[in-house]
Design an enzyme around this catalytic site. Structure first.
Site, mmCIF file in Angstrom:
data_model
loop_
_atom_site.group_PDB
_atom_site.id
_atom_site.type_symbol
_atom_site.label_atom_id
_atom_site.label_comp_id
_atom_site.label_asym_id
_atom_site.label_seq_id
_atom_site.Cartn_x
_atom_site.Cartn_y
_atom_site.Cartn_z
ATOM 1 N N VAL A 27 24.173 18.202 55.582
ATOM 2 C CA VAL A 27 24.794 19.360 54.957
ATOM 3 C C VAL A 27 25.646 20.164 55.935
ATOM 4 O O VAL A 27 26.318 21.109 55.537
ATOM 5 C CB VAL A 27 23.758 20.307 54.296
ATOM 6 C CG1 VAL A 27 23.139 19.648 53.084
ATOM 7 C CG2 VAL A 27 22.724 20.769 55.289
ATOM 8 N N LYS A 84 17.884 12.059 60.022
ATOM 9 C CA LYS A 84 16.827 11.317 59.314
ATOM 10 C C LYS A 84 16.892 9.827 59.645
ATOM 11 O O LYS A 84 15.880 9.138 59.620
ATOM 12 C CB LYS A 84 16.945 11.541 57.791
ATOM 13 C CG LYS A 84 16.605 12.972 57.352
ATOM 14 C CD LYS A 84 16.776 13.142 55.839
ATOM 15 C CE LYS A 84 16.148 14.418 55.303
ATOM 16 N NZ LYS A 84 16.862 15.662 55.638
ATOM 17 N N SER A 90 20.890 16.201 58.187
ATOM 18 C CA SER A 90 20.154 15.036 57.674
ATOM 19 C C SER A 90 20.570 13.709 58.284
ATOM 20 O O SER A 90 19.903 12.692 58.065
ATOM 21 C CB SER A 90 20.322 14.934 56.149
ATOM 22 O OG SER A 90 19.631 15.962 55.513
ATOM 23 N N TYR A 107 10.894 18.676 62.571
ATOM 24 C CA TYR A 107 11.901 18.290 61.582
ATOM 25 C C TYR A 107 13.137 19.183 61.684
ATOM 26 O O TYR A 107 14.271 18.702 61.693
ATOM 27 C CB TYR A 107 11.263 18.381 60.190
ATOM 28 C CG TYR A 107 12.212 18.206 59.036
ATOM 29 C CD1 TYR A 107 12.619 16.940 58.626
ATOM 30 C CD2 TYR A 107 12.693 19.310 58.333
ATOM 31 C CE1 TYR A 107 13.486 16.780 57.548
ATOM 32 C CE2 TYR A 107 13.553 19.159 57.259
ATOM 33 C CZ TYR A 107 13.951 17.903 56.877
ATOM 34 O OH TYR A 107 14.805 17.743 55.810
ATOM 35 N N TYR A 137 22.275 11.360 49.443
ATOM 36 C CA TYR A 137 21.614 12.185 48.426
ATOM 37 C C TYR A 137 21.807 11.538 47.048
ATOM 38 O O TYR A 137 21.702 10.325 46.928
ATOM 39 C CB TYR A 137 22.158 13.625 48.451
ATOM 40 C CG TYR A 137 22.109 14.266 49.802
ATOM 41 C CD1 TYR A 137 20.890 14.423 50.465
ATOM 42 C CD2 TYR A 137 23.262 14.731 50.420
ATOM 43 C CE1 TYR A 137 20.846 15.026 51.716
ATOM 44 C CE2 TYR A 137 23.215 15.336 51.664
ATOM 45 C CZ TYR A 137 22.002 15.469 52.308
ATOM 46 O OH TYR A 137 21.962 16.058 53.542
#
Lengths: 308, 308, 308, 308
Positions: A262, A69, A66, A192, A244
């Site tokens: 993660v 992102k 992530s 993605y 998160y």
């Protein structure tokens, strides 16, 4: 009394947090992630002056997950007007697990922020619309930023993610049902998952994200990657939504904008000074690297840096 | 290019945002708040050097409402161990309206953070346990911090809040049902509403909250009110949870820790430099002062200050 | 091939379900309920011809708890226009635990149906408005219906419920915040808990509820208690909402309108034929008597009765 | 005083409800449904003796939509053990709109009942596993039951549904992420939409569903389609979950097991006596035919039939 930043300090910090290994949980939703060695531990700091300090497994590549992102948002910011982005994705923390559909349905298919799965999928959907080769383009960007022409996707991880993509497919289809997803779901999911499957080391991550500590300016280019204002905006989004459902705790303990993956990586920013990357695969209950967060907390205290 | 901070700059900024008046909504859930003049507009900045700059209605007192939630947390931090506080209230943004019971039920009566109603009620419950006269004590603290011995609660507003307290009573009772509320509900609600009904001016607020820009040190005392670390922690909580469900937007636009109240006040902090208070009663959709937020956004840009 | 209904059949059925005792859980949220003997087991059937069949502990009184919710609705139906009732409480199953606030908040304080706590509290609030002595009136009604002048509230249970009333207080206050609760919360809670604390035996319950099998006509009065249409309406509400979040399962297995209480009692209706009451304190996961449901399922099969 | 059932009575009832046309809303989420004439109105009753009574547009075929969910459950009941079905789908009303993902996520991918979209998709997934040609098989079944060899899917509607299938795709993928969906999502969606796109008239529907009023026995076969117990079970599920989030209201007003479709059709069952089909395209707020429900309510009263 703040101390000087150097390799030795970083090694000291790693020694201090290493005993935490064993208290977290390696991500195991796909086999390719589950098989990572749990006792990997690395840290790298890159200063705006171009100095690089490292310790531990700082040169070993891992799946950035992530953390990517942030990079997709940066790419989108360069290709869309500000308002175009924020009418499709919000700026607020979610108060929910990263892959929940509950809030997404209640809020009519508009994800809370670009750093939860739904939000990142919308950003990837936007990139698919404007870029002819979104995966190739991402690679070019990170290779330049990290100054490493051999950076690549881990095809095995990307494939494995895709084979376990039911939840993300549900998220994408739900957004499509609300008219907030334009392109083919499978194509965008593939992009993605490739972004998530980028493999980078702490040293490469610290170098790559230095622009966020440097008002958008990279060390490699004359032109800034993004404007100073966009830099502040991304840092702001990282503080409120980058960890998160543990952003509040991270701000409270570490006091820096950060984004975790993660795979056990975290990048953190000291505006105007440095970018930091840590890696330790075991995660805490919120999905953030347990020892990695602890290392950042100690580092912040030792060098006396906090945005607060 | 950042400009110098002075009264003239503040006046310029107020002139710039005044046209926004009319686009928001004055809080009207109790008559005493609804009757405030919508075109009030004030700003005050207090620097760690003790300088005070003001413009507009900076000397007029208004109901500080949820801004008081920061003060109750400060009082609790002085009377409880860190762990005692955070086992009863979380540190995460809620992703929900400020008075929702949904999340509180799902999360077993532990409020997400101390700046939503549920969280502030838990903090007031804690104060009731340890203070013999919680209302009197709060008055003493703010009178000292603001250097204004005549600061007082607006009894009419407190009474009016109490008469419309059904939602907050429901929240308190729900927490009690989960064992997270020790004292008599009505007593704690009365304290809570009195804190909300404190009347202070922008100038007084800026002075009162200067310690958050000054590592916990007040201008009036030798002893710091809280430690530098507690100061950073409170600023962190304000960034992630201080602006109801608009914290992400506020961080993105303004880039400072802040806490707002439905009376139209906002306090914001530039760590190590200054505290800022604005007031304009009309609220945006998230419940934050509309023109007040805009004024802070412009001020941040003009003086070139942001924590990011 | 359906068999004849008699005491012997009922004894057979109890023998068949007795082995289930030990697989459920006695309600223990208040001590007074927790101390009930777990192996109590009774059944009583009252036919529209006035015959009464019983087996096991059919004459022993227990706390009827939520079964009283049907009685309060009956009282309200006699004192309010149909539309007045249903604008304040819905007719739909909740799909949620019986004491959740989530749905109640999302649906603006209008409870889903009169048989969940929120709905019954609204009904009690309505009774408080129109009756001068709601507790006394309820006693008069059940004493007449059961033909037992000594029926009474268990004051100890009512007191114990009230001392553990935080969740129900939260529900009442939440409805008050939406304008759907008129009277003093404590007064209405006291009435509600007294209704729940009515002590009746299976035999008395079967007699009391016979009117629901008899088009609203009681055995004791010339005048019907409610109209045939109201009788059908109450039976319909019991089928869709009478068994907490287990109404579907109960309809599927038993096929009769029913209402249960956490004291372990259930009443069930075979329209035009008979009312049935069972009692066994251990509950299943939905809060309905485990062996009691099983006994009704077997009885329905043996006598060949089902509304489907 | 109940009256005799005949064509004349049905015509009277249609005349009585026709004025309601204009107060509802034709389903318009796909063009093929939106273009149906809003003033269509038909009713058909089939008795267990084989008599058929009709009025209005009872012979005109329309899209049966969710009424098909009962048929897929019947097919599954013939091919799976009882426990196999109910471990994958529940029996409880949802208390939610028919296509919500919120509850489905909270309950780990197990749909509440077989008559909401998620539940019907699971049932179709089960059929796909055990049937070699699920679409052909369904056609064979309804052709036999309705005694109409030309019954067919409306390919245009099926195609249009599929083109607007994002929400249902999200539901299917979410269940897949929880391991409760075995086959290819697109294949199952295609079957599901074809079932929804079956075109049948009221007369054909009444005949088709007569077995639910006849203990599972059809008029055409020696062998019953399902057992008497399965018949009661399906009727029970229709009462608690057959009318979307309006099951309670329908039971309260009509007092029969029923299942509706967004095409404006409703089937209702008087056990041991008759099956009824009505059609009027405009829907009420819960998605059930507005005039259709009213017609059933009047019919129930006139002929004195109710399961309660």
């Amino acid at each position: 009394m703040p101390v000087q930043l150097d390799n030795h300090l970083l090694e000291e910090i790693l020694a201090q947090v290493r005993p935490l290994i064993g208290q977290g949980q390696v991500a195991d939703y796909i086999p390719a992630l589950a098989e990572v060695q749990a006792d990997k531990l690395g840290i790298a700091v890159c200063t705006v002056d171009g100095d690089l300090f490292t310790a531990g497994d700082a040169q070993e590549r891992f799946s950035i997950q992530s953390i990517s992102k942030v990079l997709s948002l940066v790419l989108a910011m360069g290709r869309y007007e500000e308002a175009e982005i924020w009418q499709r994705v919000g700026k607020e923390p979610s108060g929910q697990p990263f892959n929940s559909l509950v809030q997404l349905e209640l809020e009519q298919g508009k994800p809370r922020n670009p750093f939860i799965n739904a939000g990142a999928l919308v950003v990837c959907d936007m990139l698919q619309t404007r870029l002819s080769a979104p995966r190739q383009r991402m690679l070019e960007v990170v290779r330049q930023l990290a100054d490493q022409p051999d950076l690549a996707y881990d095809a095995r991880i990307a494939k494995s993610e895709f084979e376990h993509s039911a939840r993300n497919a549900a998220i994408a289809w739900l957004m499509k049902s609300f008219g907030n997803f334009d392109n083919d779901v499978i194509t965008v999911l593939q992009n993605y998952f490739h972004y998530c499957a980028l493999k980078m080391s702490c040293a490469e991550l610290a170098k790559t994200f230095l622009f966020l500590a440097n008002q958008g300016q990279t060390l490699q280019h004359d032109e800034p990657l993004i404007t100073p204002q966009q830099t502040r905006q991304i840092n702001a989004l990282m503080v409120t939504s980058g960890m998160y459902d543990g952003a509040g705790e991270f701000a409270y303990r570490v006091g820096m904008p950060g984004k975790s993956g993660v795979g056990g990586g975290i990048i953190a920013i000291v505006p105007h000074e440095m970018s930091i990357a840590v890696w330790c695969p075991e995660l805490d209950a919120s999905g953030n690297s347990l020892a990695g967060t602890a290392a950042l907390e100690i580092l912040a205290k030792r060098i006396g840096r906090s945005i607060f």
